[in-house]
Design a protein around this motif. Structure first.
Motif, PDB file in Angstrom:
ATOM      1  N   VAL A 210     -57.233   0.595  54.544  1.00 61.60           N
ATOM      2  CA  VAL A 210     -56.519   1.156  55.691  1.00 61.60           C
ATOM      3  C   VAL A 210     -57.086   0.603  56.990  1.00 61.60           C
ATOM      4  CG1 VAL A 210     -55.956   3.274  56.933  1.00 61.60           C
ATOM      5  CG2 VAL A 210     -55.951   3.265  54.430  1.00 61.60           C
ATOM      6  N   ILE A 211     -58.414   0.592  57.087  1.00 63.49           N
ATOM      7  CA  ILE A 211     -59.068   0.112  58.310  1.00 63.49           C
ATOM      8  C   ILE A 211     -58.743  -1.357  58.565  1.00 63.49           C
ATOM      9  CG2 ILE A 211     -61.276  -0.342  59.435  1.00 63.49           C
ATOM     10  CD1 ILE A 211     -62.396   2.090  57.921  1.00 63.49           C
ATOM     11  N   PHE A 212     -58.970  -2.194  57.518  1.00 61.72           N
ATOM     12  CA  PHE A 212     -58.710  -3.629  57.678  1.00 61.72           C
ATOM     13  C   PHE A 212     -57.237  -3.900  57.972  1.00 61.72           C
ATOM     14  CE2 PHE A 212     -62.750  -4.365  55.256  1.00 61.72           C
ATOM     15  CZ  PHE A 212     -63.382  -5.115  56.237  1.00 61.72           C
ATOM     16  N   SER A 213     -56.360  -3.131  57.327  1.00 60.33           N
ATOM     17  CA  SER A 213     -54.926  -3.330  57.539  1.00 60.33           C
ATOM     18  C   SER A 213     -54.534  -3.022  58.979  1.00 60.33           C
ATOM     19  CB  SER A 213     -54.119  -2.449  56.579  1.00 60.33           C
ATOM     20  OG  SER A 213     -54.340  -2.829  55.238  1.00 60.33           O
ATOM     21  N   LEU A 214     -55.055  -1.913  59.514  1.00 62.64           N
ATOM     22  CA  LEU A 214     -54.731  -1.549  60.893  1.00 62.64           C
ATOM     23  C   LEU A 214     -55.322  -2.548  61.884  1.00 62.64           C
ATOM     24  CD1 LEU A 214     -55.164   2.326  60.773  1.00 62.64           C
ATOM     25  CD2 LEU A 214     -53.044   1.066  61.171  1.00 62.64           C
ATOM     26  N   VAL A 215     -56.540  -3.014  61.610  1.00 63.73           N
ATOM     27  CA  VAL A 215     -57.176  -3.975  62.521  1.00 63.73           C
ATOM     28  C   VAL A 215     -56.414  -5.299  62.512  1.00 63.73           C
ATOM     29  CG1 VAL A 215     -59.232  -5.372  62.921  1.00 63.73           C
ATOM     30  CG2 VAL A 215     -59.467  -2.941  62.390  1.00 63.73           C
ATOM     31  N   ILE A 216     -56.194  -5.835  61.303  1.00 72.32           N
ATOM     32  CA  ILE A 216     -55.480  -7.115  61.190  1.00 72.32           C
ATOM     33  C   ILE A 216     -54.044  -6.968  61.681  1.00 72.32           C
ATOM     34  CG2 ILE A 216     -54.670  -8.894  59.588  1.00 72.32           C
ATOM     35  CD1 ILE A 216     -57.098  -8.183  57.818  1.00 72.32           C
ATOM     36  N   GLY A 217     -53.407  -5.856  61.296  1.00 76.14           N
ATOM     37  CA  GLY A 217     -52.036  -5.617  61.734  1.00 76.14           C
ATOM     38  C   GLY A 217     -51.928  -5.505  63.241  1.00 76.14           C
ATOM     39  N   ALA A 218     -52.909  -4.856  63.869  1.00 73.24           N
ATOM     40  CA  ALA A 218     -52.903  -4.720  65.328  1.00 73.24           C
ATOM     41  C   ALA A 218     -53.042  -6.080  66.003  1.00 73.24           C
ATOM     42  CB  ALA A 218     -54.033  -3.797  65.774  1.00 73.24           C
ATOM     43  N   VAL A 219     -53.913  -6.938  65.446  1.00 69.83           N
ATOM     44  CA  VAL A 219     -54.096  -8.278  66.011  1.00 69.83           C
ATOM     45  C   VAL A 219     -52.785  -9.065  65.925  1.00 69.83           C
ATOM     46  CG1 VAL A 219     -55.256 -10.493  65.720  1.00 69.83           C
ATOM     47  CG2 VAL A 219     -56.572  -8.368  65.542  1.00 69.83           C
ATOM     48  N   ILE A 220     -52.148  -9.006  64.751  1.00 69.67           N
ATOM     49  CA  ILE A 220     -50.878  -9.713  64.573  1.00 69.67           C
ATOM     50  C   ILE A 220     -49.807  -9.136  65.498  1.00 69.67           C
ATOM     51  CG2 ILE A 220     -49.009 -10.211  62.940  1.00 69.67           C
ATOM     52  CD1 ILE A 220     -51.124 -10.139  60.699  1.00 69.67           C
ATOM     53  N   GLY A 221     -49.735  -7.803  65.530  1.00 65.82           N
ATOM     54  CA  GLY A 221     -48.729  -7.147  66.357  1.00 65.82           C
ATOM     55  C   GLY A 221     -48.900  -7.434  67.838  1.00 65.82           C
ATOM     56  N   GLU A 222     -50.155  -7.430  68.303  1.00 62.14           N
ATOM     57  CA  GLU A 222     -50.408  -7.724  69.712  1.00 62.14           C
ATOM     58  C   GLU A 222     -50.166  -9.193  70.020  1.00 62.14           C
ATOM     59  OE1 GLU A 222     -50.978  -5.892  72.263  1.00 62.14           O
ATOM     60  OE2 GLU A 222     -51.124  -3.969  71.252  1.00 62.14           O
ATOM     61  N   TRP A 223     -50.506 -10.060  69.057  1.00 62.21           N
ATOM     62  CA  TRP A 223     -50.265 -11.492  69.246  1.00 62.21           C
ATOM     63  C   TRP A 223     -48.768 -11.768  69.366  1.00 62.21           C
ATOM     64  CZ3 TRP A 223     -48.714 -15.307  65.262  1.00 62.21           C
ATOM     65  CH2 TRP A 223     -48.705 -16.616  65.758  1.00 62.21           C
ATOM     66  N   LEU A 224     -47.992 -11.141  68.483  1.00 62.53           N
ATOM     67  CA  LEU A 224     -46.536 -11.283  68.544  1.00 62.53           C
ATOM     68  C   LEU A 224     -45.938 -10.436  69.668  1.00 62.53           C
ATOM     69  CD1 LEU A 224     -45.714 -11.069  64.722  1.00 62.53           C
ATOM     70  CD2 LEU A 224     -45.774 -13.136  66.143  1.00 62.53           C
TER      71      LEU A 224
ATOM     72  N   GLY B 151     -39.145   2.001  65.514  1.00 61.70           N
ATOM     73  CA  GLY B 151     -40.301   2.884  65.377  1.00 61.70           C
ATOM     74  C   GLY B 151     -40.841   2.880  63.962  1.00 61.70           C
ATOM     75  N   ALA B 152     -42.084   3.275  63.842  1.00 63.27           N
ATOM     76  CA  ALA B 152     -42.757   3.244  62.545  1.00 63.27           C
ATOM     77  C   ALA B 152     -42.189   4.283  61.582  1.00 63.27           C
ATOM     78  CB  ALA B 152     -44.257   3.473  62.738  1.00 63.27           C
ATOM     79  N   MET B 153     -41.775   5.429  62.111  1.00 58.87           N
ATOM     80  CA  MET B 153     -41.346   6.511  61.223  1.00 58.87           C
ATOM     81  C   MET B 153     -40.107   6.132  60.418  1.00 58.87           C
ATOM     82  SD  MET B 153     -41.988  10.077  63.317  1.00 58.87           S
ATOM     83  CE  MET B 153     -41.973  11.122  61.862  1.00 58.87           C
ATOM     84  N   ALA B 154     -39.212   5.347  61.002  1.00 59.70           N
ATOM     85  CA  ALA B 154     -38.003   4.951  60.288  1.00 59.70           C
ATOM     86  C   ALA B 154     -38.353   4.093  59.070  1.00 59.70           C
ATOM     87  CB  ALA B 154     -37.067   4.183  61.221  1.00 59.70           C
TER      88      ALA B 154
ATOM     89  N   ALA C 293     -51.299   6.257  53.600  1.00 60.48           N
ATOM     90  CA  ALA C 293     -52.411   6.566  54.493  1.00 60.48           C
ATOM     91  C   ALA C 293     -52.332   5.761  55.785  1.00 60.48           C
ATOM     92  CB  ALA C 293     -53.736   6.296  53.785  1.00 60.48           C
ATOM     93  N   THR C 294     -52.034   4.469  55.651  1.00 63.23           N
ATOM     94  CA  THR C 294     -51.921   3.614  56.840  1.00 63.23           C
ATOM     95  C   THR C 294     -50.764   4.069  57.721  1.00 63.23           C
ATOM     96  OG1 THR C 294     -52.782   1.736  55.559  1.00 63.23           O
ATOM     97  CG2 THR C 294     -51.682   1.233  57.636  1.00 63.23           C
ATOM     98  N   GLY C 295     -49.629   4.338  57.089  1.00 66.66           N
ATOM     99  CA  GLY C 295     -48.484   4.842  57.839  1.00 66.66           C
ATOM    100  C   GLY C 295     -48.779   6.192  58.465  1.00 66.66           C
ATOM    101  N   GLY C 296     -49.573   7.004  57.775  1.00 70.74           N
ATOM    102  CA  GLY C 296     -49.935   8.312  58.300  1.00 70.74           C
ATOM    103  C   GLY C 296     -50.678   8.214  59.617  1.00 70.74           C
TER     104      GLY C 296
ATOM    105  N   LEU D 256     -47.153  -2.129  63.280  1.00 68.30           N
ATOM    106  CA  LEU D 256     -46.279  -2.234  62.115  1.00 68.30           C
ATOM    107  C   LEU D 256     -46.676  -3.337  61.120  1.00 68.30           C
ATOM    108  CD1 LEU D 256     -42.750  -1.552  63.650  1.00 68.30           C
ATOM    109  CD2 LEU D 256     -44.045  -0.102  62.070  1.00 68.30           C
ATOM    110  N   PRO D 257     -47.198  -4.497  61.565  1.00 69.72           N
ATOM    111  CA  PRO D 257     -47.609  -5.510  60.588  1.00 69.72           C
ATOM    112  C   PRO D 257     -48.671  -5.014  59.604  1.00 69.72           C
ATOM    113  CG  PRO D 257     -47.437  -6.499  62.762  1.00 69.72           C
ATOM    114  CD  PRO D 257     -47.286  -5.012  62.953  1.00 69.72           C
ATOM    115  N   ALA D 258     -49.334  -3.905  59.922  1.00 70.37           N
ATOM    116  CA  ALA D 258     -50.352  -3.355  59.020  1.00 70.37           C
ATOM    117  C   ALA D 258     -49.761  -2.995  57.662  1.00 70.37           C
ATOM    118  CB  ALA D 258     -51.004  -2.118  59.654  1.00 70.37           C
ATOM    119  N   ILE D 259     -48.480  -2.623  57.614  1.00 69.58           N
ATOM    120  CA  ILE D 259     -47.844  -2.283  56.343  1.00 69.58           C
ATOM    121  C   ILE D 259     -47.814  -3.499  55.429  1.00 69.58           C
ATOM    122  CG2 ILE D 259     -45.715  -1.489  55.244  1.00 69.58           C
ATOM    123  CD1 ILE D 259     -47.170   0.678  56.757  1.00 69.58           C
ATOM    124  N   LEU D 260     -47.485  -4.652  55.979  1.00 71.14           N
ATOM    125  CA  LEU D 260     -47.478  -5.898  55.202  1.00 71.14           C
ATOM    126  C   LEU D 260     -48.891  -6.268  54.771  1.00 71.14           C
ATOM    127  CD1 LEU D 260     -46.021  -8.376  54.083  1.00 71.14           C
ATOM    128  CD2 LEU D 260     -46.266  -9.452  56.335  1.00 71.14           C
ATOM    129  N   VAL D 261     -49.856  -6.063  55.658  1.00 75.96           N
ATOM    130  CA  VAL D 261     -51.254  -6.365  55.329  1.00 75.96           C
ATOM    131  C   VAL D 261     -51.734  -5.469  54.189  1.00 75.96           C
ATOM    132  CG1 VAL D 261     -53.626  -6.462  56.201  1.00 75.96           C
ATOM    133  CG2 VAL D 261     -51.724  -7.129  57.691  1.00 75.96           C
TER     134      VAL D 261
END
Length: 234
Positions: free
Chosen positions: A59-73, A112-115, A192-195, A217-222
């Motif tokens: 969960v931690i790595f996914s959110l960190v990596i996903g945040a980097v990708i999301g912010e980059w994009l 949005g993430a919830m959808a 958990a990540t989506g939570g 949102l890219p954290a889901i793919l990660v």
């Protein structure tokens, strides 16, 4: 029924819009208190989902990596640009009242993430709690929007149901191609990540934070990649 959550979401948008058409003015105190209650409910739901993880490092790595990708994009900025462009184009068109309500509401309800998380949860686990919570939020939001943007808000239920329903139906087919053990692990860590993203949405609704949830949102793919690697090599 995989589509139940999406259908309920659409019905709440319709109901909220129809009620809003009969209300010329809603006191700000009521709007604020109801939104605070919804924000608290969303936050608790997100915490419950976040505690389901068995491999919290994923969960931690996914959110960190996903945040980097999301912010980059810069997904959040891109979505806002699209929304502003569409609103500007529709707003200048002749007779754009209905169209403006439709476009504005659709952007709010679909982006949005919830959808995404809710539709995946509906399709994979048959758990509609996230979409039910989103339905309440969207119902109240459509009520408020309808008081200012008119009946066009009602028609946003069509893309919402199609969008969430398509994701849910696609998710029901995933189990045919992925081993059950891997799927179980992915569901737990995705939930958990989506939570945690949903907690962020709740905090935003409460006005405590201004987290760019779309950029997470890219954290889901990660999560999918990391759980697959863990299953394959460990």
């Amino acid at each position: 029924m995989a589509l139940l959550g999406a259908i309920v979401n659409g019905l709440c948008i319709i109901g909220g819009t129809l009620i809003g058409r009969f209300l010329s003015r809603i006191p700000d105190r009521i709007k604020e208190t109801v939104m605070m209650g919804i924000g608290l409910s969303v936050t608790i739901l997100g915490i419950q989902m976040g505690l389901k993880s068995e491999q919290f490092l994923i969960v931690i790595f996914s959110l960190v990596i996903g945040a980097v990708i999301g912010e980059w994009l810069d997904i959040d900025k891109a979505l806002n640009k699209v929304g502003n462009w569409l609103e500007e184009k529709v707003g200048t068109s002749e007779g754009g009242g209905v169209a403006k309500g439709f476009v504005t509401a659709t952007l709010i309800f679909v982006i949005g993430a919830m959808a995404i998380i809710g539709a995946l949860d509906s399709g994979i686990r048959g758990n509609h709690s996230v979409l039910y919570t989103k339905s309440i939020i969207d119902g109240f939001t459509s009520l408020i929007l309808a008081t200012t943007l008119g009946i066009g808000v009602l028609f946003s239920f069509i893309p919402v149901v199609l969008y969430e329903g398509s994701i849910a139906l696609f998710a029901t087919q995933i189990e045919k191609w992925i081993p059950a053990q891997l799927m179980d692990s992915f569901i737990l860590e995705m939930t958990a990540t989506g939570g945690l993203m949903i907690v962020a949405i709740g905090l935003n609704l409460l006005g405590i934070t201004a987290i760019r949830v779309a950029n997470l949102l890219p954290a889901i793919l990660v999560v999918a990649i990391l759980t697959a690697l863990l299953y394959r090599f460990l």
